[in-house]
Design an enzyme around this catalytic site. Structure first.
Site, PDB file in Angstrom:
ATOM      1  N   HIS A 215       0.821  -1.202   0.000  1.00  0.00           N
ATOM      2  CA  HIS A 215       0.000   0.000   0.000  1.00  0.00           C
ATOM      3  C   HIS A 215       0.858   1.256   0.000  1.00  0.00           C
ATOM      4  CE1 HIS A 215       0.784   0.940   4.280  1.00  0.00           C
ATOM      5  NE2 HIS A 215       0.753  -0.378   4.467  1.00  0.00           N
ATOM      6  N   CYS A 231       2.943  -4.783   6.837  1.00  0.00           N
ATOM      7  CA  CYS A 231       2.621  -4.504   5.447  1.00  0.00           C
ATOM      8  C   CYS A 231       3.806  -3.853   4.730  1.00  0.00           C
ATOM      9  CB  CYS A 231       1.397  -3.605   5.354  1.00  0.00           C
ATOM     10  SG  CYS A 231      -0.112  -4.408   5.962  1.00  0.00           S
TER      11      CYS A 231
END
Length: 255
Positions: A215, A231
Site C-alpha cells: 500500500h 505490510c
C-alpha cells in the site's frame, strides 16, 4: 581476359609489363620513412625488422553478448516529475522532497535479477525493495518500508484485488496495543492521513487473506525502514504507479 585501357598499346616482345600493383618511388620512400619513425620511437619489432603485430587471439565463442540497454518508460523520468504534487480522485497528493529519499529507493528501471516471470511482484525484505518484473529482462524497482521484527511475512501468494484510497480497519490486536485506534474499529475512510495511502493491493495465499497489504503511505520518510505492522508500504506516487501496472492475480513473492 581483362582488356587494356583505351590509348595504350600492347607491349612488344621483351618489354616489361606494368601492372596495377606497381609501386611508385614516392610510395617506397614514404614506407621507408614510416619504418624509420617506428624504429626511432622504440616500437617492438619482429626479427625481420617489421613492427610486431599485436593480434587478439580471443575465441569469439567465449565472449558473452552485450545486453541491450534497459527499456524506456514514460512514467519513469526525473524524480522532480515522478514525485511532484498531483490531484488523484479528488485528493491533492503533496509533493515528496525526494532529495531526502536515498537515490536507490526512488522509482527506476533496473536489470531483473529475480529470475521470476514477467508480472511477478518480488519484495526483498533485506534490500527494502519491491521489483515488478518486466518482459525483456528488466524490472521496475521501488523503495519500500517493511514490517518491524515480529511482524514480517514471507512466502508466495498473489494479489487478489486492489482499492483506490482504501478504507483502513485496524485489526483487534492492533487496537489492543493502541487503544486510541478504537475510533477506527469500523474503518477509517480513505484520505491523505489514512495509513494505507492512495492505493492498496491485498495479498491472498491459497484463497485466504494473509492480512498483509502492499500500500501507499503519507509517511515518505519511512521508506527504507522497518517500522510498520507487517505490510509493505510505498511512497504514494509510487503505489499509484505500481497499481496502474498490475491486474488481479499478479503473483507475489516476499523473500
Amino acid at each position: 581476359m581483362r582488356e587494356l585501357p583505351q590509348g595504350l598499346t600492347p607491349p612488344r616482345n621483351g618489354d616489361a609489363i606494368e601492372t596495377d600493383h606497381h609501386l611508385s618511388r614516392r610510395a617506397i620512400l614514404s614506407g621507408a620513412g614510416a619504418l624509420a619513425l617506428l624504429s626511432a620511437a622504440g616500437c617492438s619489432t619482429s626479427g625481420g625488422g617489421l613492427p610486431a603485430l599485436e593480434l587478439d587471439d580471443t575465441v569469439t565463442g567465449s565472449l558473452r553478448p552485450i545486453r541491450p540497454s534497459i527499456s524506456v518508460d514514460k512514467n519513469i523520468t526525473s524524480p522532480d516529475l515522478m514525485y511532484a504534487s498531483l490531484t488523484d480522485v479528488g485528493f491533492n497528493v503533496p509533493e515528496v522532497p525526494y532529495q531526502k529519499v536515498k537515490p536507490e529507493f526512488r522509482r527506476q528501471i533496473v536489470v531483473d535479477t529475480t529470475g521470476e516471470a514477467p508480472g511477478t511482484i518480488v519484495v526483498h525484505l533485506q534490500e527494502r525493495m519491491l521489483y515488478l518484473v518486466q518482459p525483456g529482462g528488466d524490472a521496475i524497482r521501488y523503495g519500500v518500508g517493511i514490517g518491524k521484527d515480529g511482524f514480517l511475512w514471507s512466502g508466495r501468494a498473489n494479489i487478489q484485488y486492489g482499492r483506490e484510497w482504501p478504507t483502513w480497519t485496524p485489526p483487534p490486536e492492533m487496537i489492543a496495543r493502541k487503544p486510541e485506534l478504537v475510533k477506527w474499529q469500523a474503518g477509517q475512510p480513505g484520505g491523505l492521513t489514512n495509513p494505507l495511502g492512495a492505493r492498496a493491493l491485498y495479498i491472498y495465499q491459497d484463497g485466504k487473506d494473509t492480512g498483509y497489504r502492499i500500500h501507499g503511505s503519507p509517511e515518505w520518510w519511512s521508506i527504507g525502514q522497518a517500522m510498520s505492522s507487517g505490510c509493505v508500504r510505498l511512497i504514494n506516487q509510487d503505489i499509484i504507479d505500481l497499481y496502474s501496472r498490475v491486474s488481479k492475480k499478479n503473483p507475489v513473492v516476499v523473500v
